[in-house]
Write an enzyme that holds these catalytic residues in place. Structure first.
Site, PDB file in Angstrom:
ATOM      1  N   LYS A 214       0.830  -1.213   0.000  1.00 24.78           N
ATOM      2  CA  LYS A 214       0.000   0.000   0.000  1.00 24.78           C
ATOM      3  C   LYS A 214       0.862   1.259   0.000  1.00 24.78           C
ATOM      4  O   LYS A 214       0.651   2.179  -0.773  1.00 24.78           O
ATOM      5  CB  LYS A 214      -0.920   0.039   1.236  1.00 24.78           C
ATOM      6  CG  LYS A 214      -1.855  -1.129   1.364  1.00 24.78           C
ATOM      7  CD  LYS A 214      -2.726  -1.021   2.585  1.00 24.78           C
ATOM      8  CE  LYS A 214      -1.977  -1.016   3.914  1.00 24.78           C
ATOM      9  NZ  LYS A 214      -1.253  -2.273   4.224  1.00 24.78           N
TER      10      LYS A 214
ATOM     11  N   ARG B 196      -0.483  -8.997  13.241  1.00 23.53           N
ATOM     12  CA  ARG B 196      -1.050  -7.941  12.388  1.00 23.53           C
ATOM     13  C   ARG B 196      -1.952  -8.534  11.314  1.00 23.53           C
ATOM     14  O   ARG B 196      -2.969  -7.943  10.951  1.00 23.53           O
ATOM     15  CB  ARG B 196       0.083  -7.110  11.759  1.00 23.53           C
ATOM     16  CG  ARG B 196       0.769  -6.215  12.784  1.00 23.53           C
ATOM     17  CD  ARG B 196       2.101  -5.706  12.306  1.00 23.53           C
ATOM     18  NE  ARG B 196       1.999  -4.851  11.146  1.00 23.53           N
ATOM     19  CZ  ARG B 196       3.023  -4.560  10.347  1.00 23.53           C
ATOM     20  NH1 ARG B 196       4.217  -5.070  10.598  1.00 23.53           N
ATOM     21  NH2 ARG B 196       2.850  -3.770   9.323  1.00 23.53           N
TER      22      ARG B 196
HETATM   23  P1  AP5 Z   1       4.938  -1.669   1.768  1.00 27.11           P
HETATM   24  O1  AP5 Z   1       4.625  -0.791   0.623  1.00 27.11           O
HETATM   25  O2  AP5 Z   1       5.735  -1.120   2.896  1.00 27.11           O
HETATM   26  O3  AP5 Z   1       3.588  -2.363   2.310  1.00 27.11           O
HETATM   27  P2  AP5 Z   1       2.384  -1.760   3.147  1.00 27.11           P
HETATM   28  O4  AP5 Z   1       1.147  -2.416   2.653  1.00 27.11           O
HETATM   29  O5  AP5 Z   1       2.436  -0.277   3.161  1.00 27.11           O
HETATM   30  O6  AP5 Z   1       2.780  -2.368   4.549  1.00 27.11           O
HETATM   31  P3  AP5 Z   1       2.700  -1.784   6.016  1.00 27.11           P
HETATM   32  O7  AP5 Z   1       3.324  -2.862   6.887  1.00 27.11           O
HETATM   33  O8  AP5 Z   1       3.295  -0.427   6.130  1.00 27.11           O
HETATM   34  O9  AP5 Z   1       1.206  -1.749   6.243  1.00 27.11           O
HETATM   35  P4  AP5 Z   1       0.467  -1.775   7.547  1.00 27.11           P
HETATM   36  O10 AP5 Z   1      -0.864  -1.392   7.069  1.00 27.11           O
HETATM   37  O11 AP5 Z   1       0.498  -2.983   8.377  1.00 27.11           O
HETATM   38  O12 AP5 Z   1       1.325  -0.789   8.470  1.00 27.11           O
HETATM   39  P5  AP5 Z   1       1.102   0.715   8.866  1.00 27.11           P
HETATM   40  O13 AP5 Z   1       2.402   1.386   8.783  1.00 27.11           O
HETATM   41  O14 AP5 Z   1      -0.078   1.281   8.171  1.00 27.11           O
HETATM   42  O15 AP5 Z   1       5.661  -2.970   1.156  1.00 27.11           O
HETATM   43  C1  AP5 Z   1       6.166  -3.994   2.023  1.00 27.11           C
HETATM   44  C2  AP5 Z   1       7.530  -4.483   1.483  1.00 27.11           C
HETATM   45  O16 AP5 Z   1       7.306  -5.150   0.223  1.00 27.11           O
HETATM   46  C3  AP5 Z   1       8.537  -3.369   1.189  1.00 27.11           C
HETATM   47  O17 AP5 Z   1       9.818  -3.836   1.491  1.00 27.11           O
HETATM   48  C4  AP5 Z   1       8.402  -3.119  -0.332  1.00 27.11           C
HETATM   49  O18 AP5 Z   1       9.601  -2.637  -0.914  1.00 27.11           O
HETATM   50  C5  AP5 Z   1       8.053  -4.497  -0.833  1.00 27.11           C
HETATM   51  N1  AP5 Z   1       7.119  -4.487  -1.975  1.00 27.11           N
HETATM   52  C6  AP5 Z   1       6.040  -3.664  -2.148  1.00 27.11           C
HETATM   53  N2  AP5 Z   1       5.407  -3.984  -3.304  1.00 27.11           N
HETATM   54  C7  AP5 Z   1       6.102  -5.024  -3.845  1.00 27.11           C
HETATM   55  C8  AP5 Z   1       5.926  -5.794  -5.038  1.00 27.11           C
HETATM   56  N3  AP5 Z   1       4.914  -5.564  -5.888  1.00 27.11           N
HETATM   57  N4  AP5 Z   1       6.820  -6.788  -5.283  1.00 27.11           N
HETATM   58  C9  AP5 Z   1       7.831  -7.035  -4.427  1.00 27.11           C
HETATM   59  N5  AP5 Z   1       8.056  -6.340  -3.283  1.00 27.11           N
HETATM   60  C10 AP5 Z   1       7.195  -5.341  -2.995  1.00 27.11           C
HETATM   61  O19 AP5 Z   1       0.661   0.550  10.390  1.00 27.11           O
HETATM   62  C11 AP5 Z   1       1.566   0.169  11.402  1.00 27.11           C
HETATM   63  C12 AP5 Z   1       0.858   0.180  12.744  1.00 27.11           C
HETATM   64  O20 AP5 Z   1       0.388   1.513  13.046  1.00 27.11           O
HETATM   65  C13 AP5 Z   1      -0.395  -0.692  12.846  1.00 27.11           C
HETATM   66  O21 AP5 Z   1      -0.089  -2.038  13.146  1.00 27.11           O
HETATM   67  C14 AP5 Z   1      -1.166   0.002  13.978  1.00 27.11           C
HETATM   68  O22 AP5 Z   1      -0.628  -0.302  15.241  1.00 27.11           O
HETATM   69  C15 AP5 Z   1      -0.888   1.475  13.687  1.00 27.11           C
HETATM   70  N6  AP5 Z   1      -1.912   2.045  12.785  1.00 27.11           N
HETATM   71  C16 AP5 Z   1      -1.704   2.554  11.540  1.00 27.11           C
HETATM   72  N7  AP5 Z   1      -2.862   2.977  11.000  1.00 27.11           N
HETATM   73  C17 AP5 Z   1      -3.826   2.720  11.917  1.00 27.11           C
HETATM   74  C18 AP5 Z   1      -5.237   2.907  11.923  1.00 27.11           C
HETATM   75  N8  AP5 Z   1      -5.885   3.433  10.867  1.00 27.11           N
HETATM   76  N9  AP5 Z   1      -5.924   2.542  13.022  1.00 27.11           N
HETATM   77  C19 AP5 Z   1      -5.287   2.033  14.102  1.00 27.11           C
HETATM   78  N10 AP5 Z   1      -3.956   1.808  14.147  1.00 27.11           N
HETATM   79  C20 AP5 Z   1      -3.224   2.145  13.063  1.00 27.11           C
END
Ligand code: AP5
Length: 217
Positions: A15, A173
């Site tokens: 994402k 998660r």
């Molecule tokens: P990446 O693009 O980083 O993936 P992502 O979907 O953004 O993953 P996140 O782990 O950041 O999502 P998340 O929703 O769990 O975490 P967030 O930070 O929002 O890609 C992942 C990896 O794959 C990278 O190394 C990338 O290079 C690689 N990649 C990408 N696309 C690829 C492809 N096509 N092919 C190969 N490789 C690829 O949330 C973290 C924490 O914050 C949560 O657990 C929670 O505690 C809190 N939080 C955040 N938002 C909320 C909310 N709305 N409500 C409550 N708590 C929240």
């Protein structure tokens, strides 16, 4: 009318990677709830201290804190003409709150790409992920390596591995996503806004699918 795009999908689906590229392409702001929490954490703000435990355990930060943080962010001038939302909403209560706050500014969610990736690929992506300290630019040791190991190509800052990318936290998660966030698939499907995108392809191919789906909106 300002248009908002909600990038939905399990942790590690890509994402953030795609939201950054599409936001740059469409010249829209990229609003990532995870990045805002991490910035608060590294600045040791009250919000960061409150969020830290939830994040490290792989749980969601409570809705009231998250909704008010995003409301503040969406009120900034750069979000006035629309934005790409990444990681928010993540619960039905957050989705309903978002609809209300956008309506107040005559905006709406117009498109919700659901980036789908099987769990085995997710584990590989998260354990190989490196993020930059300055702005959250994301790399992968195998699929999207930086030019110089440990250094962000874009701003030269240090790359680090996220505390919540440990195997047991990733599993937690994924469970939280299934229980608390997956219900949003039905919420946005019922509104005719959801389009499933195959996130298992290469980064450039996923971007092409997203831009093609967006062009039809
Ligand atoms: P990446 O693009 O980083 O993936 P992502 O979907 O953004 O993953 P996140 O782990 O950041 O999502 P998340 O929703 O769990 O975490 P967030 O930070 O929002 O890609 C992942 C990896 O794959 C990278 O190394 C990338 O290079 C690689 N990649 C990408 N696309 C690829 C492809 N096509 N092919 C190969 N490789 C690829 O949330 C973290 C924490 O914050 C949560 O657990 C929670 O505690 C809190 N939080 C955040 N938002 C909320 C909310 N709305 N409500 C409550 N708590 C929240």
């Amino acid at each position: 009318m300002p248009n908002y795009y909600v990038f939905l999908g399990p942790p590690g689906a890509g994402k953030g990677t795609q939201a950054k590229i599409v936001a740059d392409t469409l010249q829209l702001s990229h609003v990532s709830s995870g990045d805002i929490f991490r910035a608060n954490l590294s600045n040791q703000t009250e919000l960061g201290k409150l969020a830290q435990g939830y994040m490290n355990r792989g749980e969601l930060v409570p809705d009231d804190l998250t909704i008010s943080m995003i409301r503040d962010r969406l009120q900034k001038p750069d979000c006035g003409k629309g934005a790409i939302l990444d990681g928010f909403p993540r619960t039905p209560a957050q989705a309903e709150a978002l609809d209300i706050m956008l309506r107040e500014n005559a905006g709406e969610v117009v498109f919700v790409p659901l980036i789908s990736v099987p769990n085995n690929l997710i584990l590989e992506r998260m354990t190989g992920r490196w993020s930059c300290r300055a702005a959250g630019h994301v790399y992968h040791s195998k699929y999207n390596p930086p030019k110089q190991a440990g250094v962000c190509d874009l701003d030269g800052s240090e790359l680090y591995q996220r505390e919540d990318d440990k195997l047991e936290t990733v599993q937690k998660r994924l469970d939280v996503y299934e229980k608390q966030t997956a219900p949003l698939i039905a919420y946005y499907s019922a509104q005719g806004k959801l389009v499933e995108i195959d996130g298992s392809l290469e980064i450039t191919q996923v971007t092409a699918s997203l831009l093609q789906a967006l062009a039809g909106k």
